[in-house]
Design a protein around this motif. Structure first.
Motif, PDB file in Angstrom:
ATOM      1  N   LEU A 188       0.825  -1.220   0.000  1.00  0.00           N
ATOM      2  CA  LEU A 188       0.000   0.000   0.000  1.00  0.00           C
ATOM      3  C   LEU A 188       0.855   1.265   0.000  1.00  0.00           C
ATOM      4  N   PRO A 189       0.400   2.303  -0.730  1.00  0.00           N
ATOM      5  CA  PRO A 189       1.109   3.585  -0.680  1.00  0.00           C
ATOM      6  C   PRO A 189       0.852   4.302   0.648  1.00  0.00           C
ATOM      7  N   GLN A 190       1.681   5.320   0.896  1.00  0.00           N
ATOM      8  CA  GLN A 190       1.627   6.043   2.172  1.00  0.00           C
ATOM      9  C   GLN A 190       0.235   6.511   2.590  1.00  0.00           C
ATOM     10  N   HIS A 191      -0.512   7.119   1.639  1.00  0.00           N
ATOM     11  CA  HIS A 191      -1.780   7.713   2.056  1.00  0.00           C
ATOM     12  C   HIS A 191      -2.792   6.645   2.455  1.00  0.00           C
ATOM     13  N   ARG A 192      -2.689   5.433   1.829  1.00  0.00           N
ATOM     14  CA  ARG A 192      -3.631   4.378   2.206  1.00  0.00           C
ATOM     15  C   ARG A 192      -3.234   3.752   3.532  1.00  0.00           C
ATOM     16  N   LEU A 193      -1.948   3.722   3.822  1.00  0.00           N
ATOM     17  CA  LEU A 193      -1.510   3.265   5.146  1.00  0.00           C
ATOM     18  C   LEU A 193      -1.952   4.265   6.205  1.00  0.00           C
TER      19      LEU A 193
END
Ligand code: ATP
Length: 288
Positions: A105-110
């Motif tokens: 997952l990319p940062q914003h979804r984490l």
């Protein structure tokens, strides 16, 4: 309080708003998932060409803990934090947050799942006020698409007002509210660290990853920083902290992982790892 900020729907002034009683920061989801560790890492590897900066790391972070990550320069600590937080993609291995596989997952979804890494306040952010820094850190909002701005103006304004309330709570929590109108560049080293933490609070985190929070912080501010992190931990925000200042690690971290050459060398309480001859050897580069 006289803080104010210009937003897409007007200038908000806080002169007339009474300071709220700080309320505990609620984690982004309930504690129903506590059957799983908050964070589990298995066989995590990050290679740059022929170099395994992180080489098969396993880690378990139970809920409700401040965990330390220490090790000599070049051990792979920052790379590990970058991979966990989605800043960089792992070469292989897995990461689970509350039992959910999140390695890709990319940062914003984490961040929307409660895992947030702090970043130094950049030169550009330094020109903005403390409050504006927080508003920029909030999750994506309705008004940030063109359609959203025109079609949902009322909703945009309500979202902005809500974001300002959350920002106010976050700044009160780290005791920076009185500096809300100041440019971030005017803050001391320690206050900037508190600002970085309050930016993370805008995302209602469960787990905050901190890279060297005490670096460049004056001793008096260090005590404030430690108290602030402890206070947030008491309210349900867990931390994974890279720190070279071992006094800070000893003061904050119930459990400590030691990395060397990309691998976990050992783990345990600070007292346990600091008396381990392999750890002394890794730091000094000689047999203890
Ligand atoms: P320090 O405590 O000095 O910050 P660290 O434990 O955080 O060190 P990393 O910064 O993760 O260590 O670096 C681990 C190894 O990976 C080092 O040998 C470093 O040179 C290398 N490395 C890190 N990032 C990259 C990159 N983008 N490209 C190539 N090598 C890298």
């Amino acid at each position: 309080m006289s803080a104010s900020v210009e937003t897409s729907s007007g200038r908000f002034a806080f002169r007339t708003i009474p300071e709220p009683t700080p309320t505990p920061f609620r984690a982004s989801s309930d504690r129903v998932e506590e059957a799983h560790p908050l964070l589990a890492i298995r066989g995590l590897t990050k290679s740059y060409g022929g170099l395994d900066a992180v080489a098969g790391v396993d880690m378990d972070l139970p809920h409700g803990r401040i965990t330390g990550l220490i090790g000599p320069n070049g051990a792979g600590k920052t790379t590990l934090l970058n991979v966990i937080s989605g800043v960089e993609r792992a070469t292989s291995g897995g990461v689970w947050l509350n039992g959910e596989a999140v390695a890709a997952l990319p940062q914003h979804r984490l961040a929307s799942r409660g895992l947030v890494r702090t970043f130094q306040i950049s030169r550009e952010l330094g020109q903005l006020s403390v409050l504006e820094n927080l508003l920029l850190a909030r999750p994506r909002q309705t008004g940030e698409t063109l359609t959203g701005i025109f079609a949902r103006a009322g909703r945009v304004r309500r979202e902005e007002e809500a974001a300002i309330e959350v920002a106010r709570g976050a700044l009160l929590k780290v005791n920076l509210w009185r500096l809300a109108d100041e440019p971030a560049s005017a803050l001391s080293g320690g206050q900037k660290k508190l600002l970085e933490i309050s930016r993370a609070l805008m995302l209602s985190p469960r787990l905050v990853l901190l890279d060297e929070p005490a670096a460049g912080v004056a001793p008096a501010m260090e005590a404030i920083l430690i108290d602030t992190i402890r206070g947030l931990a008491d309210e349900g925000v867990d931390f994974l902290i890279i720190e070279h200042d071992l006094d800070v690690v000893a003061a904050l971290c119930r459990h400590v992982y030691v990395m060397a050459a990309g691998k976990i060398l050992t783990q345990g309480s600070f007292a346990e790892v600091s008396s381990d001859s392999r750890v002394v050897e890794a730091y000094l580069g000689v047999k203890a």
